[in-house]
Every structure is written in structure tokens, then in C-alpha cells.
Design a protein around this motif. Structure first.
Motif, PDB file in Angstrom:
ATOM      1  N   ASP A  38       0.903  -1.030   0.037  1.00 49.28           N
ATOM      2  CA  ASP A  38       0.057  -0.039  -0.130  1.00 49.28           C
ATOM      3  C   ASP A  38       1.035   1.240  -0.051  1.00 49.28           C
ATOM      4  O   ASP A  38       0.915   2.156   1.079  1.00 49.28           O
ATOM      5  N   ALA A  39       1.519   1.329  -1.305  1.00 48.43           N
ATOM      6  CA  ALA A  39       2.317   2.671  -1.273  1.00 48.43           C
ATOM      7  C   ALA A  39       1.789   3.967  -1.033  1.00 48.43           C
ATOM      8  O   ALA A  39       2.402   5.045  -0.544  1.00 48.43           O
ATOM      9  N   ASP A  40       0.190   4.077  -1.480  1.00 47.93           N
ATOM     10  CA  ASP A  40      -0.105   5.163  -1.361  1.00 47.93           C
ATOM     11  C   ASP A  40      -0.237   5.709  -0.043  1.00 47.93           C
ATOM     12  O   ASP A  40      -0.197   6.957   0.457  1.00 47.93           O
ATOM     13  N   LEU A  41      -0.648   4.572   1.025  1.00 49.97           N
ATOM     14  CA  LEU A  41      -0.814   5.024   2.415  1.00 49.97           C
ATOM     15  C   LEU A  41       0.618   5.568   3.151  1.00 49.97           C
ATOM     16  O   LEU A  41       0.609   6.190   3.991  1.00 49.97           O
ATOM     17  N   ALA A  42       1.644   4.537   2.501  1.00 45.36           N
ATOM     18  CA  ALA A  42       2.797   4.736   3.037  1.00 45.36           C
ATOM     19  C   ALA A  42       3.405   6.282   2.860  1.00 45.36           C
ATOM     20  O   ALA A  42       3.860   7.036   3.577  1.00 45.36           O
ATOM     21  N   GLN A  43       2.969   6.687   1.349  1.00 42.44           N
ATOM     22  CA  GLN A  43       3.282   8.050   1.049  1.00 42.44           C
ATOM     23  C   GLN A  43       2.654   9.237   1.729  1.00 42.44           C
ATOM     24  O   GLN A  43       3.077   9.985   2.309  1.00 42.44           O
ATOM     25  N   PRO A  47       5.049  11.863   3.800  1.00 45.19           N
ATOM     26  CA  PRO A  47       5.152  12.529   2.354  1.00 45.19           C
ATOM     27  C   PRO A  47       6.397  13.019   2.014  1.00 45.19           C
ATOM     28  O   PRO A  47       6.645  13.141   0.684  1.00 45.19           O
ATOM     29  N   ASN A  48       7.428  13.329   2.868  1.00 50.04           N
ATOM     30  CA  ASN A  48       8.475  13.625   2.552  1.00 50.04           C
ATOM     31  C   ASN A  48       9.663  12.683   2.495  1.00 50.04           C
ATOM     32  O   ASN A  48      10.879  13.107   2.245  1.00 50.04           O
ATOM     33  N   GLY A  49       9.170  11.551   2.514  1.00 46.96           N
ATOM     34  CA  GLY A  49      10.482  10.396   2.570  1.00 46.96           C
ATOM     35  C   GLY A  49      11.235  10.300   3.439  1.00 46.96           C
ATOM     36  O   GLY A  49      12.523   9.888   3.204  1.00 46.96           O
ATOM     37  N   VAL A  50      10.724  10.746   4.714  1.00 45.74           N
ATOM     38  CA  VAL A  50      11.848  10.823   5.932  1.00 45.74           C
ATOM     39  C   VAL A  50      12.151   9.368   6.397  1.00 45.74           C
ATOM     40  O   VAL A  50      13.309   9.174   6.755  1.00 45.74           O
ATOM     41  N   TYR A  51      11.086   8.700   6.532  1.00 44.68           N
ATOM     42  CA  TYR A  51      11.287   7.238   7.232  1.00 44.68           C
ATOM     43  C   TYR A  51      11.392   6.395   6.077  1.00 44.68           C
ATOM     44  O   TYR A  51      11.084   6.361   4.881  1.00 44.68           O
TER      45      TYR A  51
END
Length: 181
Positions: A38-43, A47-51
Motif C-alpha cells: 500500500d504505497a499510497d498510504l505509506a506516502q 510525504p517527505n520520504g523521511v522514514y
């Protein structure tokens, strides 16, 4: 949904039981998902890709604040090589921070060196932010005391002596349990 995921892995049972108890609360919404599926929920959560989200990581989100707890922090290896579960305390702390509405801050003392977060310590600051802290510079000459939300102050490579007034503010901060590195 929780039943079919982590409950089937014995090493994760302490986490499973913590999440079951949290799921019973009517003021907490528990969502489980595979960040790879579920890449959308992860994004949305990052949203900034910090984790770098992985299976069994925990994300706590409230009041516009997101805290990430990695599986490596949830399950730590002690000095005897035994895995210990630290998740209950970490999750409770994350909930407390998120519901308070402010992240604890790590300050880099400014005014005593040409080195700044931007020109010297940006990589280190990014690492600190991935551990769910806000990072800022702090010029003690512009404030009456160290801000109350300070987790730690870094005195990184000062070129000049710290003024007596700023030393006094730092001493007061340390005397009240503050941390300096």
C-alpha cells in the motif's frame, strides 16, 4: 485485520498485544498495512520520504505530527544478546508527543561558530529528524532562557568562548535536567 498479520509471528506477540489493547480505545484508530503493498498510504504517512517504512514499524499521527518507531527500536537486543520489547513505552511516548501538538526540539547553539545546520550539520540534522525531533538553531542572546520544549542542545564546534549570560542560561537548563552535547 490485525489478527492475520503480526499475530502469526511469535517474536512479534508483545507488539500484537499492545496494539490489541490500543485498538480497544474509541479515541484511537488502528490501521495495519504492508508499506510495500500500500504505497499510497505509506506516502500519505511519510510525504517527505523521511522514514524508511518496513513491516512491523509503527506510525503514530495526531494534530499534524507524525512519529515513526522502527521495528529495530521496538525490539532491542540487550547486552546478553536477548531481544527485549520496548514498544509499549515507545508507543505511549509517541502518542503523548503527537497529542501534545509539538515535537521535542533539538537545538544547535548558534552565534559561536561559522558552522550552521545548513552548511555543516545538515546530514546529522536529517538523522535526528528521522528520530522524530524538530531541529533548529538557537541563539541564546535572543531569548531569556532555553525553550521548555528542548530535548537537547548541541554545542557543535564553537570558535569563540560562550558569553557569561549564555553560560548562565545553559547552567540553568542543565540544573533543571537539560541535556547538552
Amino acid at each position: 485485520e490485525l489478527e492475520g498479520s503480526i499475530s502469526s509471528y511469535p517474536a512479534l506477540l508483545p507488539l500484537y498485544h499492545t496494539l490489541v489493547e490500543l485498538d480497544k480505545r474509541d479515541n484511537i484508530t488502528l490501521t495495519t498495512f504492508d508499506p510495500d503493498e500500500d504505497a499510497d498510504l505509506a506516502q500519505e504517512l511519510d510525504p517527505n520520504g523521511v522514514y524508511t517504512l518496513q513491516s512491523s514499524d509503527i506510525i503514530v499521527k495526531a494534530n499534524g505530527i507524525t512519529k515513526h518507531i522502527s521495528r529495530d527500536k521496538l525490539f532491542q537486543i540487550d547486552s546478553n544478546g536477548i531481544q527485549e520489547y520496548a514498544g509499549e513505552e515507545l508507543i505511549a511516548g509517541a502518542i503523548s508527543v503527537c497529542t501534545s501538538g509539538t515535537l521535542p526540539k533539538v537545538y544547535f547553539l548558534t552565534g559561536y561558530s561559522d558552522k550552521t545546520i545548513e552548511n555543516t550539520y545538515s546530514g546529522f540534522a536529517e538523522e535526528i529528524e528521522t528520530d522524530n525531533y524538530s531541529v533548529e538553531g538557537l541563539d541564546l542572546s535572543t531569548v531569556d532562557s532555553v525553550p521548555s520544549n528542548t530535548a537537547i542542545i548541541y554545542l557543535a564546534g564553537p570558535d569563540k568562548d560562550i558569553s557569561a549570560a549564555d553560560r548562565e542560561k545553559l547552567s540553568d537548563y542543565i540544573d533543571n535536567g537539560g541535556a547538552i552535547s
